[in-house]
Design a protein around this motif. Structure first.
Motif, PDB file in Angstrom:
ATOM      1  N   THR A  94      44.746  46.373  42.508  1.00 39.42           N
ATOM      2  CA  THR A  94      43.398  46.238  43.062  1.00 39.42           C
ATOM      3  C   THR A  94      42.374  46.181  41.931  1.00 39.42           C
ATOM      4  OG1 THR A  94      42.965  48.617  43.162  1.00 39.42           O
ATOM      5  CG2 THR A  94      44.094  47.617  45.063  1.00 39.42           C
ATOM      6  N   ALA A  95      41.189  45.743  42.258  1.00 38.66           N
ATOM      7  CA  ALA A  95      40.106  45.723  41.269  1.00 38.66           C
ATOM      8  C   ALA A  95      39.785  47.138  40.797  1.00 38.66           C
ATOM      9  CB  ALA A  95      38.870  45.068  41.874  1.00 38.66           C
ATOM     10  N   ARG A  96      39.893  48.122  41.677  1.00 32.99           N
ATOM     11  CA  ARG A  96      39.631  49.505  41.267  1.00 32.99           C
ATOM     12  C   ARG A  96      40.637  49.953  40.214  1.00 32.99           C
ATOM     13  NH1 ARG A  96      36.561  53.119  43.691  1.00 32.99           N
ATOM     14  NH2 ARG A  96      36.675  52.109  45.738  1.00 32.99           N
ATOM     15  N   GLU A  97      41.903  49.644  40.451  1.00 29.98           N
ATOM     16  CA  GLU A  97      42.947  50.030  39.504  1.00 29.98           C
ATOM     17  C   GLU A  97      42.759  49.304  38.174  1.00 29.98           C
ATOM     18  OE1 GLU A  97      46.490  50.834  42.807  1.00 29.98           O
ATOM     19  OE2 GLU A  97      46.182  48.828  41.956  1.00 29.98           O
ATOM     20  N   ALA A  98      42.401  48.032  38.224  1.00 30.47           N
ATOM     21  CA  ALA A  98      42.205  47.261  36.987  1.00 30.47           C
ATOM     22  C   ALA A  98      41.032  47.797  36.185  1.00 30.47           C
ATOM     23  CB  ALA A  98      41.989  45.789  37.329  1.00 30.47           C
ATOM     24  N   ALA A  99      39.907  48.037  36.842  1.00 29.45           N
ATOM     25  CA  ALA A  99      38.705  48.504  36.150  1.00 29.45           C
ATOM     26  C   ALA A  99      38.894  49.899  35.577  1.00 29.45           C
ATOM     27  CB  ALA A  99      37.517  48.479  37.095  1.00 29.45           C
ATOM     28  N   SER A 100      39.651  50.724  36.273  1.00 28.59           N
ATOM     29  CA  SER A 100      39.897  52.087  35.802  1.00 28.59           C
ATOM     30  C   SER A 100      40.862  52.107  34.619  1.00 28.59           C
ATOM     31  CB  SER A 100      40.458  52.932  36.951  1.00 28.59           C
ATOM     32  OG  SER A 100      40.754  54.236  36.509  1.00 28.59           O
ATOM     33  N   ALA A 101      41.913  51.286  34.690  1.00 23.34           N
ATOM     34  CA  ALA A 101      42.940  51.292  33.651  1.00 23.34           C
ATOM     35  C   ALA A 101      42.543  50.494  32.417  1.00 23.34           C
ATOM     36  CB  ALA A 101      44.254  50.747  34.217  1.00 23.34           C
ATOM     37  N   PHE A 102      41.652  49.512  32.586  1.00 25.18           N
ATOM     38  CA  PHE A 102      41.262  48.646  31.474  1.00 25.18           C
ATOM     39  C   PHE A 102      39.731  48.586  31.375  1.00 25.18           C
ATOM     40  CE2 PHE A 102      45.415  47.390  32.931  1.00 25.18           C
ATOM     41  CZ  PHE A 102      46.139  47.205  31.764  1.00 25.18           C
TER      42      PHE A 102
ATOM     43  N   LYS B 193      37.524  48.336  29.087  1.00 23.31           N
ATOM     44  CA  LYS B 193      36.854  47.394  28.186  1.00 23.31           C
ATOM     45  C   LYS B 193      37.137  45.936  28.557  1.00 23.31           C
ATOM     46  CE  LYS B 193      35.178  50.395  25.131  1.00 23.31           C
ATOM     47  NZ  LYS B 193      33.733  50.537  24.854  1.00 23.31           N
ATOM     48  N   ASN B 194      38.059  45.713  29.479  1.00 22.15           N
ATOM     49  CA  ASN B 194      38.527  44.357  29.737  1.00 22.15           C
ATOM     50  C   ASN B 194      38.377  43.878  31.169  1.00 22.15           C
ATOM     51  OD1 ASN B 194      40.221  45.545  27.386  1.00 22.15           O
ATOM     52  ND2 ASN B 194      40.547  43.354  27.184  1.00 22.15           N
ATOM     53  N   ALA B 195      38.073  44.751  32.109  1.00 23.73           N
ATOM     54  CA  ALA B 195      38.126  44.341  33.513  1.00 23.73           C
ATOM     55  C   ALA B 195      36.794  44.533  34.239  1.00 23.73           C
ATOM     56  CB  ALA B 195      39.240  45.113  34.232  1.00 23.73           C
ATOM     57  N   ASN B 196      35.694  44.407  33.511  1.00 23.67           N
ATOM     58  CA  ASN B 196      34.394  44.514  34.169  1.00 23.67           C
ATOM     59  C   ASN B 196      34.154  43.386  35.163  1.00 23.67           C
ATOM     60  OD1 ASN B 196      33.094  46.913  33.014  1.00 23.67           O
ATOM     61  ND2 ASN B 196      33.217  45.818  31.082  1.00 23.67           N
ATOM     62  N   VAL B 197      34.735  42.215  34.914  1.00 28.19           N
ATOM     63  CA  VAL B 197      34.569  41.098  35.849  1.00 28.19           C
ATOM     64  C   VAL B 197      35.217  41.430  37.185  1.00 28.19           C
ATOM     65  CG1 VAL B 197      35.213  38.711  36.336  1.00 28.19           C
ATOM     66  CG2 VAL B 197      34.292  39.316  34.101  1.00 28.19           C
ATOM     67  N   ALA B 198      36.386  42.053  37.150  1.00 30.51           N
ATOM     68  CA  ALA B 198      37.043  42.447  38.397  1.00 30.51           C
ATOM     69  C   ALA B 198      36.147  43.377  39.205  1.00 30.51           C
ATOM     70  CB  ALA B 198      38.384  43.129  38.099  1.00 30.51           C
TER      71      ALA B 198
ATOM     72  N   ALA C  55      30.357  42.648  44.506  1.00 30.39           N
ATOM     73  CA  ALA C  55      29.643  41.551  45.153  1.00 30.39           C
ATOM     74  C   ALA C  55      30.311  41.122  46.445  1.00 30.39           C
ATOM     75  CB  ALA C  55      29.550  40.352  44.203  1.00 30.39           C
ATOM     76  N   GLY C  56      31.629  41.341  46.525  1.00 32.01           N
ATOM     77  CA  GLY C  56      32.381  40.794  47.639  1.00 32.01           C
ATOM     78  C   GLY C  56      33.046  41.808  48.548  1.00 32.01           C
ATOM     79  N   ALA C  57      34.381  41.829  48.505  1.00 31.54           N
ATOM     80  CA  ALA C  57      35.162  42.550  49.509  1.00 31.54           C
ATOM     81  C   ALA C  57      35.325  44.039  49.246  1.00 31.54           C
ATOM     82  CB  ALA C  57      36.551  41.904  49.644  1.00 31.54           C
ATOM     83  N   GLY C  58      34.964  44.500  48.041  1.00 24.41           N
ATOM     84  CA  GLY C  58      35.120  45.912  47.719  1.00 24.41           C
ATOM     85  C   GLY C  58      36.248  46.136  46.722  1.00 24.41           C
ATOM     86  N   PHE C  59      36.229  47.298  46.073  1.00 24.31           N
ATOM     87  CA  PHE C  59      37.194  47.609  45.028  1.00 24.31           C
ATOM     88  C   PHE C  59      38.640  47.604  45.513  1.00 24.31           C
ATOM     89  CE2 PHE C  59      33.678  49.356  42.417  1.00 24.31           C
ATOM     90  CZ  PHE C  59      34.063  48.872  41.187  1.00 24.31           C
ATOM     91  N   ASP C  60      38.884  48.138  46.692  1.00 23.34           N
ATOM     92  CA  ASP C  60      40.257  48.297  47.140  1.00 23.34           C
ATOM     93  C   ASP C  60      40.783  47.095  47.909  1.00 23.34           C
ATOM     94  OD1 ASP C  60      40.486  50.959  46.080  1.00 23.34           O
ATOM     95  OD2 ASP C  60      39.193  51.618  47.725  1.00 23.34           O
ATOM     96  N   GLN C  61      39.906  46.158  48.233  1.00 18.17           N
ATOM     97  CA  GLN C  61      40.315  44.956  48.945  1.00 18.17           C
ATOM     98  C   GLN C  61      40.405  43.736  48.030  1.00 18.17           C
ATOM     99  OE1 GLN C  61      37.743  47.032  50.165  1.00 18.17           O
ATOM    100  NE2 GLN C  61      39.347  48.067  51.340  1.00 18.17           N
ATOM    101  N   THR C  62      39.864  43.830  46.828  1.00 20.25           N
ATOM    102  CA  THR C  62      39.893  42.721  45.875  1.00 20.25           C
ATOM    103  C   THR C  62      41.147  42.829  45.013  1.00 20.25           C
ATOM    104  OG1 THR C  62      37.476  42.637  45.816  1.00 20.25           O
ATOM    105  CG2 THR C  62      38.652  41.599  43.983  1.00 20.25           C
ATOM    106  N   ARG C  63      41.907  41.772  44.957  1.00 15.56           N
ATOM    107  CA  ARG C  63      43.135  41.752  44.169  1.00 15.56           C
ATOM    108  C   ARG C  63      42.834  41.303  42.745  1.00 15.56           C
ATOM    109  NH1 ARG C  63      46.402  44.999  45.864  1.00 15.56           N
ATOM    110  NH2 ARG C  63      48.023  43.957  44.599  1.00 15.56           N
ATOM    111  N   ALA C  64      43.571  41.849  41.776  1.00 19.37           N
ATOM    112  CA  ALA C  64      43.346  41.524  40.368  1.00 19.37           C
ATOM    113  C   ALA C  64      44.676  41.325  39.653  1.00 19.37           C
ATOM    114  CB  ALA C  64      42.547  42.627  39.687  1.00 19.37           C
TER     115      ALA C  64
END
Length: 274
Positions: free
Chosen positions: A184-192, A194-199, A205-214
């Motif tokens: 999920t975008a939440r997992e990507a932003a938390s784990a990375f 410096k690299n996953a701010n776009v996620a 802007a869209g479906a939410g952290f847990d509904q957006t796939r990364a």
């Protein structure tokens, strides 16, 4: 304008250089927030490099001293920790707060605290588009619901150095495009961070952290930092791909991120906002 920047690394110094070369008139005041113990060194460097950018220039290290300079706008361009340290207090003082480290909002408690502080003080938490485009359309589609958003971040292997990717890949020997994270975008932003701010930006802007796939990818053939995403909505379907050049001196950051922050400033200074 009385401007404050949190951080004095690659993003902040590149931004100041752009401001210096594009603005017709100096800022009324520039405040730089540094880590404790580095105030004198940063002040000396800032005065040497950006002596003409503002009528007055100050370097501080605490939130209290930052707010004492009465900023009109505060830009964070440092880290998730900087957002946690300064964000709520700045917004609670009625000052708009612009985030570069949007991934910090993957912390649901912090996101709520920041939004509540902004609501109570009638200030704004501003999330620039950064290295990606189409955020206006994605946000416009959100009220219709049923959004499906999938993001893919593709960078050269060296851009993933110093991250959790090193535990999964030998970045020096990657020979072909390799997916090393799916979640999920939440997992990507938390784990990375410096690299996953776009996620994180796409999620907010869209479906939410847990509904957006990364999906995060190391690609030795990538010429720069590539961000692409696809959107399915009852109103529209689209796919967007942006191939960014990395910021000089920091392969993790797309240089367009700095220009996105510049846009936030110039939209407030100039007679036209777009």
């Amino acid at each position: 304008m009385r401007l404050a920047l949190i951080g004095f690394g690659n993003i902040a110094t590149t931004l100041l250089g752009l401001l210096q070369s594009t603005q017709k008139f100096p800022l009324e005041n520039l405040t730089i927030v540094s880590s404790p113990g580095r105030e004198k060194a940063i002040e000396a460097e800032a005065l040497a490099r950006f002596f003409d950018i503002a009528d007055t220039l100050k370097v501080v290290s605490t939130t209290q001293d930052l707010l004492a300079t009465r900023p009109d706008l505060v830009l964070e361009c440092a880290s998730h920790t900087a957002v946690k340290t300064h964000g709520v207090a700045v917004l609670a003082q009625g000052v708009d707060f612009v985030l570069a480290s949007i991934g910090a909002l993957s912390d649901a408690r912090l996101e709520l605290d920041l939004i509540q502080a902004a609501e109570n003080a009638k200030s704004r938490l501003v999330l620039p588009a950064g290295a990606i485009g189409g955020i206006d359309l994605l946000a416009a589609l959100r009220p219709a619901g049923n959004l499906q958003v999938t993001y893919r971040g593709i960078k050269p292997p060296n851009a993933w150095k110093g991250t959790k990717a090193e535990a999964q890949l030998d970045l020096e020997s990657v020979q072909e495009k390799t997916v090393f994270f799916t979640g999920t975008a939440r997992e990507a932003a938390s784990a990375f961070p410096k690299n996953a701010n776009v996620a994180a930006t796409l999620a907010l802007a869209g479906a939410g952290f847990d509904q957006t796939r990364a999906e995060l990818v190391a690609d030795p053939n990538a010429a720069g930092n590539i961000h692409e995403y696809s959107v399915t909505s009852p109103l529209a379907h689209y796919t967007l791909r942006v191939e960014n050049q990395p910021s000089h001196g920091n392969a993790k950051t797309s240089v367009s991120t700095v220009y996105s922050l510049l846009r936030e400033i110039t939209n407030r200074i100039g007679p036209l906002a777009i």
